[in-house]
Design an enzyme around this catalytic site. Structure first.
Site, PDB file in Angstrom:
ATOM      1  CD  GLU A   1      19.042 -66.787  -3.502  1.00  0.00           C
ATOM      2  OE1 GLU A   1      20.078 -66.984  -4.038  1.00  0.00           O
ATOM      3  OE2 GLU A   1      18.600 -66.293  -2.396  1.00  0.00           O
TER       4      GLU A   1
ATOM      5  CG  ASN B   1      23.584 -69.255 -10.543  1.00  0.00           C
ATOM      6  OD1 ASN B   1      23.148 -69.270 -11.817  1.00  0.00           O
ATOM      7  ND2 ASN B   1      24.818 -68.453 -10.223  1.00  0.00           N
ATOM      8  CG  ASP B   2      21.866 -70.683  -4.455  1.00  0.00           C
ATOM      9  OD1 ASP B   2      22.487 -71.509  -4.534  1.00  0.00           O
ATOM     10  OD2 ASP B   2      22.280 -69.491  -3.854  1.00  0.00           O
TER      11      ASP B   2
ATOM     12  NE  ARG C   1      27.330 -62.842  -6.728  1.00  0.00           N
ATOM     13  CZ  ARG C   1      27.659 -62.718  -8.102  1.00  0.00           C
ATOM     14  NH1 ARG C   1      28.849 -61.782  -8.295  1.00  0.00           N
ATOM     15  NH2 ARG C   1      27.435 -63.580  -9.099  1.00  0.00           N
TER      16      ARG C   1
ATOM     17  CG  HIS D   1      34.378 -71.660  -6.758  1.00  0.00           C
ATOM     18  ND1 HIS D   1      33.840 -70.608  -6.000  1.00  0.00           N
ATOM     19  CD2 HIS D   1      34.442 -72.660  -5.663  1.00  0.00           C
ATOM     20  CE1 HIS D   1      33.478 -70.977  -4.823  1.00  0.00           C
ATOM     21  NE2 HIS D   1      33.871 -72.255  -4.549  1.00  0.00           N
TER      22      HIS D   1
ATOM     23  NE  ARG E   1      23.594 -62.054  -2.392  1.00  0.00           N
ATOM     24  CZ  ARG E   1      24.221 -62.993  -3.162  1.00  0.00           C
ATOM     25  NH1 ARG E   1      23.510 -63.814  -4.027  1.00  0.00           N
ATOM     26  NH2 ARG E   1      25.603 -63.141  -3.027  1.00  0.00           N
TER      27      ARG E   1
ATOM     28  CB  CYS F   1      20.127 -61.145 -10.591  1.00  0.00           C
ATOM     29  SG  CYS F   1      19.915 -61.995  -9.013  1.00  0.00           S
TER      30      CYS F   1
END
Lengths: 85, 560
Positions: B414, B437-438, B288, B186, B324, B485
């Site tokens: 992802e 990231n995922d 997002r 975060h 998204r 992304c």
């Protein structure tokens, strides 16, 4: 005194979100409400700290009691929350 | 100790006095007695408990999501009737309000800690409430962050939760330093969105004394304590020089030989559009939409959604905006989108696109709202689904988009299964976008929020690069564009490698755009290709970085 005996189905037991919802619902009523684990000592169902301290886990049985006007409706609601998966 | 090293996760140099964020409140004196007016002391305790409860609720409402659940339960603890009785009894016996609160909670704390397991972990929530109330009663600063400061401070902490940082801005925070966390924690994401330097996974950070002047280099990860004036001036100048070199390169993203690579922004809502425009984003590569849905009892109305989408679309007339659709579940649970049942491991549970099987009405309403916004704007709207694992899921999503009248529908890559079979998925869709990231989280079986697993989230991991190559190749086989992304796209060196691999657009936090634009402009497509081949041929992230850099000589001039 009207009571409900239910088995807790939630995986986290009567902790976290289920506990908060349970206590918030009990606290809204004007009557006294208690909850006990099995045959244990009943505690104030409006106290999150007391309810958490019972350490009710998935599969445990709880006994919820209330007395006064609207007790049955309240107990039905609390029983539903406690038994929700 | 005058320097610490961590991982630089948000570039730039920041300098200021350390503001040490901790929850360490001294234990109230057990022998202290109040002045004899028990009624007044009881009233003080009651007011402090209520003040903390109201504050926790307010912070929860601001934060939304899972943080709100926790903060709500904490507010219930502060308002606990059993606790109130215990505290009143102690005060009547002469104990001060602060000590009474401390002891009142202590009784429950013992039972809760003794239970262990899940309940035992909740002791930290109880301690936080207790410390906040004690702080109010003792006149100590509450464990919270000042939203105003005469001089911007360097925020030092073990770790930060979303609720801690809800009200921060770059006017008050010069830099972030945390002992835990990783590049996708975060703190890192927040810092990049704010354009503030940040160093995470910095051992010893929590022992920095409050008020110590701290110089933070968010690129190298170096944290200098009580630096000399010279050091501050040199570091700040070097950073400014880098910024001015970067600022000199403008216009659409392209390699030195003119191969166009659109540079897009990742945003979390209309409020981020200004930043995206300021840093020269050519469009939005990841919008997002969770912000519209978090912290509410029911889904937002279609009209409200349309307005929020339109606000972003209108900022990029003729440009592309990739939205998204709702990515709920896992760490972003929603009241009106409950999963099938309890999930012991929500990151592997009903999240993203999977939730729509049970709640198709939510997705269809969002797609209709998007289609309506698209009709009212000249921007090119693209929509994409999160957490797609199979070709069948991709096909169902595209069909739903077509039914709603949306012209361009894609999926995010992802999950490793989607990367392995990217060609099958690409056959069904108009474009694909890789969320690194995922993808790293699921490839390395490593939770993004666990600081000790940071090394596995290094986007230079060769296995991750292999999966990106696989996804891009699959898309190209079907003649479909393939963007990135994830945060990987914002690393200027890795951006060159991604272009070498064949990625057709890059989307990142807006402050990362200038460095990526400059790095691309200094290298040919051929150099990017050689850098990619060299990186893919290595076996460790460190080697991959070094091998790529050897083919990208222009980086030295950017001080990167």
């Amino acid at each position: 005194m009207p009571e409900r005996k239910v088995t807790v189905e939630s995986e986290v037991g009567l902790h976290a979100r289920p506990a908060a919802t349970f206590v918030q619902t009990a606290a809204k009523a004007a009557l006294g409400v208690t909850v006990a684990k099995g045959n244990g000592e009943p505690v104030n169902a409006k106290s999150i700290l007391a309810v958490l301290s019972l350490d009710v886990r998935q599969g445990d049985t709880v006994v919820i009691k209330a007395e006064g006007e609207g007790a049955d409706e309240l107990l039905d609601e609390l029983a539903l929350i406690a038994s929700a998966p | 100790m005058n320097a610490l090293t961590g991982m630089g996760v948000s570039p730039g140099v920041g300098f200021g006095p350390a503001y040490v964020f901790s929850r360490d409140i001294p234990v109230p004196d057990p022998d202290a007695r109040h002045d004899g007016d028990a009624a007044a002391e009881r009233a003080r305790a009651t007011r402090a408990l209520e003040q903390v409860a109201a504050d926790l609720e307010e912070r929860g409402a601001r934060a939304g999501g899972q943080a709100q659940e926790i903060l709500k339960a904490q507010a219930l603890m502060a308002r606990d009737p059993g606790l109130a009785v215990g505290v009143a009894g102690l005060v009547d016996a002469g104990v001060t309000a602060a000590r009474a609160v401390y002891e009142g909670f202590g009784k429950y704390r013992e039972i809760i800690v003794g239970a262990g397991g899940y309940l035992g972990e909740r002791a930290a929530d109880l301690d936080d409430v207790r410390d906040r109330v004690v702080a109010v009663l003792e006149g100590l600063p509450a464990p919270g962050l000042p939203a105003r400061a005469a001089q911007p401070y360097v925020l030092v902490a073990r770790d930060l939760a979303p609720a801690d940082t809800a009200a921060l801005s770059r006017d008050v925070v010069a830099a972030f330093v945390t002992e835990h966390g990783g590049p996708t924690s975060h703190t890192a994401i927040l810092a990049r969105a704010m354009g503030v330097p940040a160093v995470v996974a910095c051992g010893g950070a929590a022992s920095i004394a409050a008020g110590t002047p701290v110089l933070v280099d968010g690129f190298s990860g170096l944290v200098r304590l009580a630096p000399s004036d010279d050091e501050v001036v040199t570091a700040t100048k070097a950073s400014a020089a880098r910024q001015s070199v970067l600022a000199a390169v403008t216009g659409p993203g392209a390699t030195s030989d003119g191969h166009a690579v659109p540079l897009l922004a990742n945003i979390g809502g209309p409020r981020d559009v200004d930043g995206a425009l300021r840093y020269g984003a050519e469009g939005i590569g990841l919008y997002r939409t969770e912000f519209l849905f978090l912290d509410r009892a029911s889904a937002p109305a279609e009209e409200e959604q349309t307005a929020a989408y339109l606000e972003v679309l209108n900022a990029f007339p003729g440009g592309r905006v990739t939205v998204r659709t709702l990515d709920a579940g896992a760490d972003k649970p929603l009241a009106f989108l409950p999963p099938w049942g309890r999930e012991p491991n929500p990151a592997l549970g009903q999240r993203g696109l999977r939730l729509y099987e049970k709640h198709p009405e939510i997705m269809n309403a969002q797609l209709r709202a998007l289609a309506r916004a698209s009709l009212q704007s000249t921007a090119k709207l693209q929509v994409m689904a999160p957490m797609v694992a199979t070709q069948e899921e991709a096909a169902r999503y595209v069909a739903a988009c077509r039914d709603a009248g949306l012209p361009s529908a894609g999926v995010m890559i992802e999950i490793p299964s989607a990367a392995l079979r990217a060609s099958d998925l690409a056959a069904e869709v108009d474009f694909i976008s890789i969320g690194t990231n995922d993808l790293a989280q699921y490839t390395f079986a490593a939770d993004r929020e666990v600081g000790t697993l940071t090394a596995l989230h290094d986007p230079w991991q060769p296995a991750l690069l292999d999966l990106v190559l696989m996804a891009v190749s699959g898309a190209l086989e079907q003649g479909k564009p393939c963007g990135v992304c994830g945060e990987a796209a914002g690393d200027p060196v890795l951006a060159c490698v991604l272009v070498g691999i064949g990625v057709t657009s890059l989307s990142m936090a807006p402050p990362a755009l200038p460095a990526v634009r400059a790095a691309l402009s200094l290298h040919s497509r051929e150099q990017c290709l050689l850098a990619a081949q060299a990186a893919l041929a290595t076996t460790t992230p460190q080697e991959a970085r070094g091998a790529a850099r050897a083919h990208l000589p222009g980086l030295a001039g950017l001080a990167l």
